[in-house]
Scaffold this active site. Structure first.
Site, short mmCIF file in Angstrom:
data_model
loop_
_atom_site.label_atom_id
_atom_site.label_comp_id
_atom_site.label_asym_id
_atom_site.label_seq_id
_atom_site.Cartn_x
_atom_site.Cartn_y
_atom_site.Cartn_z
N HIS A 82 0.59 -1.44 -0.11
CA HIS A 82 -0.39 0.51 -0.03
C HIS A 82 0.83 1.05 0.16
O HIS A 82 2.10 1.59 0.73
CB HIS A 82 -1.22 0.30 1.40
CG HIS A 82 -1.44 1.60 1.71
ND1 HIS A 82 -2.66 1.54 0.91
CD2 HIS A 82 -1.25 2.48 2.39
CE1 HIS A 82 -2.93 2.99 1.05
NE2 HIS A 82 -2.34 3.55 2.51
N CYS A 92 -4.85 1.58 -4.25
CA CYS A 92 -4.17 3.35 -3.94
C CYS A 92 -2.16 2.97 -4.86
O CYS A 92 -2.98 4.66 -4.80
CB CYS A 92 -3.79 2.56 -2.55
SG CYS A 92 -2.54 1.42 -2.07
#
Length: 643
Positions: free
Chosen positions: A34, A102
């Site tokens: 992420h 993301c």
């Protein structure tokens, strides 16, 4: 005044991916990454919409690593305006763990701020995951989770993952890990510090989502909002189809389902990309200006980064035709796809298994006797340790039925004992150990564990290292053990990638052995290796496996083709050996990327004559090959593959 730009990197799996990925997927994946972009004193990321927090204060905790991207000449207000423009793209309901996440957002921001992009190990993670059989099988489950989020606003729990669908040795573990990763990726930050807040409000996960077509979540469509992100797609894909659209374009909405359907059916990892560029979002108009786009919808097709065709307006048949033409130019079909090969295509690709269970008490007694007779001993496991591991751990486990086998057993002592036994015993004394591993490799739990232990200390490789000059008993047992290992896709792939030459040396020598039983076991191993490659080649033709994972090796194809033909020619007595070797040859040749070289080799070696001689009197037995299935296979290989 310039500002520093950094990327914060987090592992959504909290270290579990690095520990379990090889076991679950067959590929080492160090983390489920992420990322967030840090600029102007803020950390900005995409999950439940576009969010902002103080650097390092999000619900993900402290970053695992920080990447310095450089400086930006863009001022903060311009960046804020850019984020406002793209917020309609990056809403909570559009989030998808694989297709739109993301990292998609971070990459877009980096392109806008610096012209740079994320490192490939982060960008390529979804592709790497989907290139594995486990990842491809899990794709529908992930799609179902996020399709449920799009319609209800709440992340759906993953359906039960069956072992037959995923080849995972632990479906429950895979399911729980997937749920944890997905929840961490889309958390609404309720557990974050008070300094964490929504930067640009978007629908919360529990509020009614913005209506979207379900296709848009599951189609592998790239989103480009600036020139940098679009150029990166061109650089990393051989064929690219770009769809220039805008929010107010009615015809665009008419043709978009066709574009998404093509993306869903035609995308290929690292090969083919379908990109949507909304000219009303972010800096997308700069992309359109670069290619002279004046109207929407406009489709531009690229091959190796070069524009090959442009079409405007709504014409679904023309769009489909142009995409097919582009893919034909980029990936010409293998010549074998046009041949009629009913007999070869009917060959079952299931591995040949050696599943007979010996009298394990007798096996234990033999090994114990060899241990006691050893004049000296070294290694991490002492004589007493080795005897105890065999008697109290390995043998009871192998005796137990699958339903009663303990689920939490540690196989590490098996590895230690095997290494010590291989160090202190001769190959002639080790064949009972190889036979135990042959039986153990029939059990999914053992395969799942050994898939994570394929380095030099792997029991398979430790026993393989003792093959040179080994007596018949050890060679035969070793061949059967490795044949059983090739029944597991993960182990088979790793063995071909890491130990192909060692296995081939043992295999070729065994194919020429005087003993027919050894030759039959070697023919079985040859078939299992060829069948594994054939499965991967078929999947690659369908676009679901990357070439690197197939493990193609032209020199090996040539070596094995020569060896198989030599052994087929020499085999005059055993029809079953001829049948297995011919099937191995067929699967080795079919869909091989080295087909031109192999065709020349087959002609030089007079392969057609060698094969057809097997059908004549004296070619194999007094009357030649008798079995109908074997005769049909030999005839088809000779006719279709051999000039």
């Amino acid at each position: 005044m310039s500002a520093l730009v950094k990327v914060y990197v987090y592992d959504l799996s909290k270290g579990l991916a690095g520990q379990l990925s090889l076991q679950l997927t067959g590929k080492q994946i160090d983390g489920v990454w992420h990322t967030s972009v840090v600029a102007f004193g803020k950390e900005i990321f995409y999950g439940p919409g576009i969010c902002e927090t103080e650097p390092g204060q999000s619900h993900h905790g402290s970053p695992l690593s920080i990447i310095d991207i450089g400086e930006t000449s863009i001022d903060e207000q311009t960046f804020v305006e850019y984020l406002s423009q793209i917020k309609e793209h990056y809403t909570a309901d559009k989030y998808h763990l694989l297709d739109f996440n993301c990292n998609s957002f971070t990459n877009d921001c980096l392109g806008f701020l610096t012209g740079g992009s994320l490192p490939s190990y982060i960008k390529d993670l979804p592709s790497d995951f989907l290139s594995t059989p486990f990842g491809a099988a899990l794709r529908p489950t992930i799609d179902a989770m996020f399709r449920g989020r799009a319609s209800t606003g709440v992340l759906a729990p993953p359906p039960d993952i069956g072992p037959t669908a995923t080849d995972s040795p632990n479906p429950a573990l895979a399911s729980s890990l997937l749920q944890a990763v997905a929840a961490g990726a889309t958390s609404n930050s309720s557990g974050a510090p008070s300094s964490s807040r929504n930067y640009l409000p978007t629908p919360a996960p529990t509020s009614p989502p913005t209506p979207v077509q379900s296709n848009s979540l599951t189609s592998p469509v790239h989103i480009a909002t600036n020139s940098s992100s679009f150029r990166n797609v061109l650089r990393t894909h051989r064929a690219v189809v770009a769809f220039f659209t805008s929010a107010t374009c009615g015809p665009c909405r008419m043709i978009e389902p066709v574009f998404e359907d093509l993306a869903s059916s035609k995308s290929r990892t690292h090969d083919v990309a379908f990109v949507k560029i909304d000219l009303s979002v972010g800096m997308s108009n700069a992309v359109g200006g670069e290619y002279g786009v004046r109207v929407t919808p406009t489709f531009i097709l690229f091959l190796d980064g070069n524009k090959t065709h442009e079409m405007k307006g709504v014409n679904a048949p023309e769009l489909r035709s142009q995409v097919d033409l582009l893919l034909y130019q980029a990936f010409p079909p293998h010549p074998h796809t046009t041949l009629s090969l009913p007999t070869i295509e009917a060959i079952p690709l299931n591995a040949i298994l050696f599943s007979q269970i010996p009298n394990l008490d007798i096996v234990l007694a033999k090994v114990t006797g060899f241990i006691d007779a050893a004049p000296s001993w070294s290694g991490s496991a002492t004589k007493e340790d080795a005897r105890e591991i065999l008697a109290k751990n390995i043998i009871p486990y192998l005796k137990a039925r699958e339903s009663s086998s303990p689920s939490n057993i540690s196989f590490e002592p098996w590895k230690d004992a095997t290494t010590s036994l291989a160090t202190n015993l001769s190959a002639g004394e080790l064949f009972p150990i190889a036979d135990m591993w042959r039986v153990a490799l029939l059990k999914p739990a053992v395969c799942g564990w050994i898939a994570t232990k394929l380095g030099p200390e792997s029991p398979i490789l430790v026993l393989l290292s003792k093959a040179e000059g080994a007596p018949r008993s050890y060679t035969l047992t070793l061949l059967k053990m490795i044949s059983n290992a090739f029944a597991n896709k993960v182990i088979a792939r790793e063995l071909l990638l890491s130990s192909r030459s060692s296995i081939t040396a043992v295999l070729v020598a065994a194919l020429l052995h005087d003993d027919a039983t050894v030759r039959l076991a070697a023919a079985s191993l040859a078939f299992n290796m060829a069948a594994h490659l054939q499965r991967l080649r078929i999947e690659k033709v369908r676009g679901s496996v990357e070439g690197d994972d197939v493990g193609e090796n032209e020199d090996w194809d040539v070596e094995m083709t020569s060896a198989l033909l030599e052994v087929i020619e020499r085999e005059k007595a055993n029809e079953e050996i001829v049948h297995r070797l011919t099937a191995s040859l067929a699967l080795l040749i079919r869909l091989s990327p080295s087909i031109e070289q192999l065709t020349s080799l087959l002609e030089v070696l007079q392969a057609q004559k060698i094969l057809r001689d097997k059908l004549e009197r004296g070619g194999c037995g007094d009357t030649g090959v008798v079995k109908k299935e074997a005769r049909k296979l030999i005839e088809e290989v000779a006719k279709e593959f051999c000039p």
